[in-house]
Design a protein around this motif. Sequence first.
Motif, PDB file in Angstrom:
ATOM      1  N   PRO A 435       6.170  95.465 -67.063  1.00 55.99           N
ATOM      2  CA  PRO A 435       6.542  95.922 -68.408  1.00 55.99           C
ATOM      3  C   PRO A 435       6.803  94.736 -69.324  1.00 55.99           C
ATOM      4  CG  PRO A 435       8.387  96.179 -66.907  1.00 55.99           C
ATOM      5  CD  PRO A 435       7.217  95.767 -66.073  1.00 55.99           C
ATOM      6  N   GLY A 436       6.168  94.743 -70.475  1.00 55.46           N
ATOM      7  CA  GLY A 436       6.357  93.641 -71.402  1.00 55.46           C
ATOM      8  C   GLY A 436       5.180  93.508 -72.345  1.00 55.46           C
ATOM      9  N   LEU A 437       5.112  92.369 -73.015  1.00 55.18           N
ATOM     10  CA  LEU A 437       4.109  92.139 -74.052  1.00 55.18           C
ATOM     11  C   LEU A 437       3.209  90.970 -73.653  1.00 55.18           C
ATOM     12  CD1 LEU A 437       3.193  92.976 -76.931  1.00 55.18           C
ATOM     13  CD2 LEU A 437       4.756  91.230 -77.816  1.00 55.18           C
ATOM     14  N   PHE A 438       1.901  91.229 -73.670  1.00 56.72           N
ATOM     15  CA  PHE A 438       0.887  90.215 -73.375  1.00 56.72           C
ATOM     16  C   PHE A 438       0.187  89.805 -74.663  1.00 56.72           C
ATOM     17  CE2 PHE A 438       1.376  92.280 -69.310  1.00 56.72           C
ATOM     18  CZ  PHE A 438       1.098  91.319 -68.349  1.00 56.72           C
ATOM     19  N   ALA A 439      -0.228  88.543 -74.721  1.00 59.28           N
ATOM     20  CA  ALA A 439      -1.126  88.067 -75.775  1.00 59.28           C
ATOM     21  C   ALA A 439      -2.399  87.577 -75.104  1.00 59.28           C
ATOM     22  CB  ALA A 439      -0.486  86.949 -76.586  1.00 59.28           C
ATOM     23  N   LEU A 440      -3.551  88.078 -75.575  1.00 54.22           N
ATOM     24  CA  LEU A 440      -4.848  87.716 -75.012  1.00 54.22           C
ATOM     25  C   LEU A 440      -5.732  87.096 -76.084  1.00 54.22           C
ATOM     26  CD1 LEU A 440      -5.767  90.924 -72.919  1.00 54.22           C
ATOM     27  CD2 LEU A 440      -4.380  88.960 -72.220  1.00 54.22           C
ATOM     28  N   ASP A 441      -6.674  86.271 -75.634  1.00 55.38           N
ATOM     29  CA  ASP A 441      -7.739  85.798 -76.508  1.00 55.38           C
ATOM     30  C   ASP A 441      -8.751  86.933 -76.646  1.00 55.38           C
ATOM     31  OD1 ASP A 441     -10.015  84.707 -77.663  1.00 55.38           O
ATOM     32  OD2 ASP A 441      -9.890  82.837 -76.538  1.00 55.38           O
ATOM     33  N   PRO A 442      -8.955  87.481 -77.840  1.00 55.44           N
ATOM     34  CA  PRO A 442      -9.859  88.630 -77.979  1.00 55.44           C
ATOM     35  C   PRO A 442     -11.298  88.331 -77.567  1.00 55.44           C
ATOM     36  CG  PRO A 442      -8.491  88.381 -79.933  1.00 55.44           C
ATOM     37  CD  PRO A 442      -8.309  87.141 -79.127  1.00 55.44           C
TER      38      PRO A 442
END
Length: 558
Positions: A435-442
């Motif tokens: 559970p949490g927030l991910f940041a990805l390279d689109p």
Amino acid sequence: MLGAEAILAALEAGPMQSQGEHLSEAQRRLLAEHLGSGKLRNGWDSRDWFCTDPFDANLSKSKTHAWGFSPENTRHISDAGLTAEEMPQLVLKWAFAYPGATRARSQPTVVAGVVYVGSQSGSVYALDLQSGCVYWRFDADAEVRSAISFGLDGAAGDGGGESVYFGDFSGSVYRVNARTGKLLWRAKVGDHPDVTITGSPQLHRDRLYVPLSSTEWARATDPSYACCNFRGGVVALSVTAGKQLWKTHVIPQVRQELTGDPENVRENDTYSGAPVWNTPTIDRARNLLYVGTGQSYTSPAHRNSDAVIAMDLDSGEIKWSRQLLSGDAWNLACLLPGEHVNCPEQNGPDFDIGAPPILWSDEQERELLLVGQKSGMVYALDPDLEGETVWKRKLGRGGFSGGVHWGMAADSQQLYVPIADTEYFGKYEKLPASPGLFALDPKTGMQMWFAPAGDHCLPEQRPACDPGLSAAVTSVPGAVLAGGFDGMLKAYTADTGAVIWQYDTNREFTTVSGVSARGGSIESDGPVVSEGHLLVNSGYLYGGRLPGNVLLVFGRSL
């Protein structure tokens, strides 16, 4: 815990409507009062909290506003009037109570200093952004859980060019004068008794595109009900009159055998399900709209379930479909003990695409469709190759409530993915929860950072309290905002995911009307940042979560 008003609403126009329809009005009221341990109120007195100043907002130059903050559903707000550096200065300015409600899930829309928001009772409000006083209230026939879409139509008469649009839980769509609250038209969009509107209608040019979902997945618990025949879809309405221009179901009327042989058709043998829970995404260059679909309600699961569907904006014709998970057929009967009369043979895993696809472009103007699923999978699809997969990445364990549940956000550099991975519902894979927030390279799907949700729950609040991020998230320059099942609202830096501000909404509030309201789980809709203010709903007694009935508005401290 629900209260008499919420129980009555559930029996008359909510998920218990099929049970309530066998009772008289008097019986429904008696039952609601008995189960809710209190008398039903005959209304509420709003004299003390209506605005004393006239409505004088300049709406004429406002842009179109909707759930995803753009036709592409990026959920990125570039002109928020509030920078990431200013986020730590946020303080609560005022709180607004939804009378008698146990959940708050209509995302507020801010236009020229006016807040438009719906409620569980069906009331839609126009509030002053500075004070929270009520300019007007419009009462729909049932709960309004969609965001309020605002738009201008220069061709409309009697001041109707400044309008708000929304759908209700009974499948009706409304156009209301944004300045006065006067009803301009009402349209019934469903051809099924269990149709409902969960995704927000998308306004584009002179048309309103309305997604169709249903409560038939819950009606299936009745063993005497012949499950199931609802088929998800999209309806296009004219803005001026609410006239239906086209309706497209994502599942055809009569099914063919899985061989696809057109000669091998069984009369009256239909697929069902594939509801459209999300707001349509508009692709202006290709003249298409995109939606994600849910699971089938009966086996075998149709190829358009758990899929991204592309439709022609003018005709509704399905141009292509890309299924992301096959064999997913499920309804609520599968959770009942004993004999599961209406549970489909495939029995899950119920991995909807509940969040709308994001149409994203990079500096070289290459476009991708970014899609999140309740399985915890995130995809990039090529819109020029009929949704062919460019990359995919599994971020969460998945489950009934996600994985990715209601909405991701994307700016020009990163895709922000909330993961619920709740402990409350059953697990489908022996994987650790994330559970949490991910940041990805689109462009590649590479993980840039991960910020765990953190555990802010007291032992006595479990299992209703949970750290998962199921609600939609929102991006502004330099920051990302997300709310959790536990009621925590946080602002993260866009470059590292560090928490720069947080606020616990899981508590009591004194509201602008003088009455007490409560925050709880933040679920479904996401935070809104506009005109230097941050707005969020708190409370979600559905699926066993923390109840609440409050809209919170934050601004910079003086």
